[in-house]
Design a protein around this motif. Structure first.
Motif, short mmCIF file in Angstrom:
data_model
loop_
_atom_site.label_atom_id
_atom_site.label_comp_id
_atom_site.label_asym_id
_atom_site.label_seq_id
_atom_site.Cartn_x
_atom_site.Cartn_y
_atom_site.Cartn_z
N GLY A 59 64.33 -8.32 -6.05
CA GLY A 59 63.10 -7.73 -6.55
C GLY A 59 62.53 -6.77 -5.52
O GLY A 59 63.21 -6.38 -4.57
N LEU A 60 61.28 -6.38 -5.73
CA LEU A 60 60.59 -5.52 -4.76
C LEU A 60 59.49 -6.35 -4.11
O LEU A 60 58.49 -6.69 -4.75
CB LEU A 60 60.00 -4.29 -5.43
CG LEU A 60 59.30 -3.30 -4.47
CD1 LEU A 60 60.33 -2.62 -3.56
CD2 LEU A 60 58.50 -2.25 -5.23
N GLY A 94 58.72 -3.65 -15.93
CA GLY A 94 58.86 -4.81 -15.07
C GLY A 94 57.57 -5.57 -15.01
O GLY A 94 56.59 -5.28 -15.71
N ALA A 95 57.56 -6.58 -14.14
CA ALA A 95 56.39 -7.44 -13.99
C ALA A 95 56.02 -7.59 -12.53
O ALA A 95 56.90 -7.72 -11.66
CB ALA A 95 56.67 -8.82 -14.60
N GLY A 109 48.94 11.47 -9.98
CA GLY A 109 50.38 11.55 -9.84
C GLY A 109 51.04 10.25 -9.42
O GLY A 109 52.07 10.26 -8.73
N ALA A 110 50.47 9.10 -9.82
CA ALA A 110 51.06 7.81 -9.48
C ALA A 110 52.50 7.75 -9.98
O ALA A 110 52.81 8.19 -11.10
CB ALA A 110 50.24 6.68 -10.09
N ASP A 111 53.37 7.18 -9.16
CA ASP A 111 54.78 7.02 -9.55
C ASP A 111 54.98 5.80 -10.42
O ASP A 111 55.88 5.77 -11.26
CB ASP A 111 55.65 6.91 -8.29
CG ASP A 111 55.58 8.17 -7.44
OD1 ASP A 111 56.09 9.21 -7.89
OD2 ASP A 111 54.99 8.11 -6.35
N VAL A 112 54.17 4.77 -10.20
CA VAL A 112 54.21 3.54 -10.99
C VAL A 112 52.76 3.09 -11.18
O VAL A 112 51.94 3.21 -10.27
CB VAL A 112 55.00 2.42 -10.29
CG1 VAL A 112 54.95 1.12 -11.09
CG2 VAL A 112 56.45 2.84 -10.05
N PHE A 155 61.91 1.14 -13.45
CA PHE A 155 61.47 0.57 -12.18
C PHE A 155 62.64 0.20 -11.29
O PHE A 155 62.67 0.54 -10.10
CB PHE A 155 60.60 -0.66 -12.45
CG PHE A 155 60.26 -1.46 -11.23
CD1 PHE A 155 59.27 -1.04 -10.36
CD2 PHE A 155 60.93 -2.64 -10.94
CE1 PHE A 155 58.96 -1.77 -9.21
CE2 PHE A 155 60.62 -3.39 -9.82
CZ PHE A 155 59.64 -2.95 -8.95
N THR A 156 63.63 -0.50 -11.83
CA THR A 156 64.78 -0.89 -11.02
C THR A 156 65.54 0.34 -10.53
O THR A 156 66.04 0.37 -9.40
CB THR A 156 65.73 -1.83 -11.78
OG1 THR A 156 66.26 -1.16 -12.93
CG2 THR A 156 65.00 -3.09 -12.22
N GLU A 157 65.64 1.36 -11.38
CA GLU A 157 66.35 2.57 -10.98
C GLU A 157 65.58 3.35 -9.91
O GLU A 157 66.17 3.90 -8.98
CB GLU A 157 66.59 3.45 -12.21
CG GLU A 157 67.56 2.83 -13.21
CD GLU A 157 67.65 3.60 -14.50
OE1 GLU A 157 66.96 4.65 -14.61
OE2 GLU A 157 68.37 3.16 -15.42
N MET A 158 64.25 3.37 -10.02
CA MET A 158 63.44 4.11 -9.06
C MET A 158 63.59 3.54 -7.65
O MET A 158 63.69 4.28 -6.66
CB MET A 158 61.97 4.08 -9.48
CG MET A 158 61.03 4.81 -8.52
SD MET A 158 59.30 4.75 -9.07
CE MET A 158 59.37 5.72 -10.57
N PHE A 159 63.63 2.21 -7.56
CA PHE A 159 63.63 1.57 -6.24
C PHE A 159 64.99 1.01 -5.83
O PHE A 159 65.14 0.50 -4.71
CB PHE A 159 62.57 0.47 -6.19
CG PHE A 159 61.18 1.01 -6.28
CD1 PHE A 159 60.61 1.69 -5.22
CD2 PHE A 159 60.44 0.88 -7.44
CE1 PHE A 159 59.33 2.22 -5.31
CE2 PHE A 159 59.16 1.39 -7.55
CZ PHE A 159 58.60 2.07 -6.48
N GLY A 160 65.97 1.09 -6.71
CA GLY A 160 67.29 0.58 -6.36
C GLY A 160 67.30 -0.93 -6.19
O GLY A 160 68.00 -1.45 -5.32
N VAL A 161 66.54 -1.64 -7.02
CA VAL A 161 66.51 -3.10 -6.98
C VAL A 161 67.24 -3.64 -8.20
O VAL A 161 67.41 -2.94 -9.21
CB VAL A 161 65.07 -3.65 -6.92
CG1 VAL A 161 64.39 -3.17 -5.64
CG2 VAL A 161 64.26 -3.23 -8.14
N ARG A 162 67.67 -4.88 -8.11
CA ARG A 162 68.47 -5.46 -9.18
C ARG A 162 67.62 -5.94 -10.35
O ARG A 162 68.04 -5.84 -11.50
CB ARG A 162 69.30 -6.62 -8.63
CG ARG A 162 70.17 -7.31 -9.67
CD ARG A 162 71.12 -8.31 -9.05
NE ARG A 162 71.87 -9.05 -10.05
CZ ARG A 162 72.92 -8.59 -10.73
NH1 ARG A 162 73.35 -7.36 -10.47
NH2 ARG A 162 73.53 -9.32 -11.62
N HIS A 163 66.43 -6.46 -10.05
CA HIS A 163 65.63 -7.10 -11.09
C HIS A 163 64.27 -6.42 -11.24
O HIS A 163 63.67 -5.99 -10.25
CB HIS A 163 65.41 -8.57 -10.75
CG HIS A 163 66.68 -9.33 -10.52
ND1 HIS A 163 67.67 -9.42 -11.47
CD2 HIS A 163 67.12 -10.04 -9.43
CE1 HIS A 163 68.67 -10.15 -11.00
NE2 HIS A 163 68.36 -10.53 -9.77
#
Length: 320
Positions: free
Chosen positions: A39-40, A190-191, A130-133, A7-15
């Motif tokens: 976060g996102l 993630g949560a 085809g959901a990404d998450v 999840f963090t890698e997909m969106f480029g977020v830290r947490h």
């Protein structure tokens, strides 16, 4: 130490933390604060009000960080989703209902498709689309969820196994970093957190609601259809109920939902009580993690606190 996941890698977020797109609470300022905290942030667009979106979208889009927006699939129109896509969200989350009318438009805008699911049939359908998450929502969650759903602890790993390699976010009853750590141990990436972020300084929720959440306890929460029926809400009460804090109409109509639905005078009385201030204008949506909510911090600070506690919890358990 930072917790790196799919999840963090997909969106480029830290947490590995996402803000639940709570209607009435998750406005542009709150979503932006969560994103700025690492976060996102997901804007809570709900059924999709064009005027509200026109006001809130520029705020979160101006954060300069990855962000997204969430809609109710059963209620939002294609037009409001396209309105949101004009601002360049990294993700659009679709919950409750058929997400298929929106998927291609979201993909065409180069945004990720996040689909929330409440049972395994919905999870399979999300994979087929085809959901990404995929968000696996347990019944401990505040607000709306499956009438006949499963608790977060047994539901999340089953969804993780079913939809692999699609990343899964765990949702429902997660209100501190230990819950985030538990989600990761269950195999989630993630949560998705709602109630804890509803009680922050940037939340759009009325002060009376945030104060009730701070005072609330899990034993005070109850899944019910009564308040949707009394409000005349368009939710399908045969499929979805909502977890709320206690309410006078719950005590009055619990177990008599069919009678309430057939009594227009009772529903009119509810609206009159709202107008007179006898009952709050909205139910207080709150999950079972409400015991862990004791203050109204800035959301960015809360993201950092959740992440640090998750890291410490995993380190103590000997997990990388």
């Amino acid at each position: 130490m930072a917790l790196s996941t799919a999840f963090t890698e997909m969106f480029g977020v830290r947490h590995p933390i996402a803000l639940a797109p709570m209607g009435g609470s998750a406005g542009g300022v709150l979503a932006a604060a969560v994103s700025l905290g690492g976060g996102l942030g997901l804007l809570g667009a709900g059924q999709g009000d064009e005027g509200w979106l026109a006001r809130e979208l520029p705020i979160v889009a101006g954060s300069g960080r990855p962000w997204g927006v969430g809609f109710l699939s059963w209620a939002a129109g294609v037009g409001v989703v396209e309105q949101a896509l004009e601002y360049g969200p990294r993700a659009v989350m679709l919950s409750f209902g058929d997400p298929s009318p929106f998927v291609e438009r979201i993909r065409a805008a180069d945004a990720a498709v996040i689909v929330q699911v409440t049972d395994l049939e919905e999870a399979r359908r999300a994979v087929d689309l085809g959901a990404d998450v995929i968000v696996a929502q347990g019944t401990e969650s505040g607000g709306h969820g499956a009438r006949r759903g499963r608790a977060t602890l047994p539901f999340v790993p089953v969804v993780v196994d079913l939809v692999a390699p699609v990343p899964v976010l765990a949702a429902g009853g997660i209100a501190d970093g230990r819950g985030v750590a538990a989600a990761l141990v269950l195999g989630a990436a993630g949560a998705l957190i709602g109630t804890r972020f509803q009680a922050t300084s940037e939340s759009l929720a009325d002060v009376a609601i945030t104060e009730a959440i701070v005072r609330g306890r899990a034993q005070d929460t109850e899944r019910n259809a009564v308040l949707d029926i009394a409000r005349g809400a368009r939710w399908s009460t045969t499929k979805y109920t909502a977890r709320t804090l206690g309410h006078p109409y719950l005590d009055r109509w619990r177990g008599r939902e069919a009678e309430l639905a057939a009594d227009p005078e009772a529903r009119a009385a509810y609206q009159a009580d709202v107008a007179r201030g006898v009952v709050p204008p909205l139910p207080v949506w709150a999950g079972e993690g409400v015991d862990l909510v004791s203050d109204l911090p800035p959301a960015a600070d809360l993201v950092a606190e959740l992440a640090t506690q998750a890291e410490d919890t995993l380190a103590r358990a000997g997990r990388p």
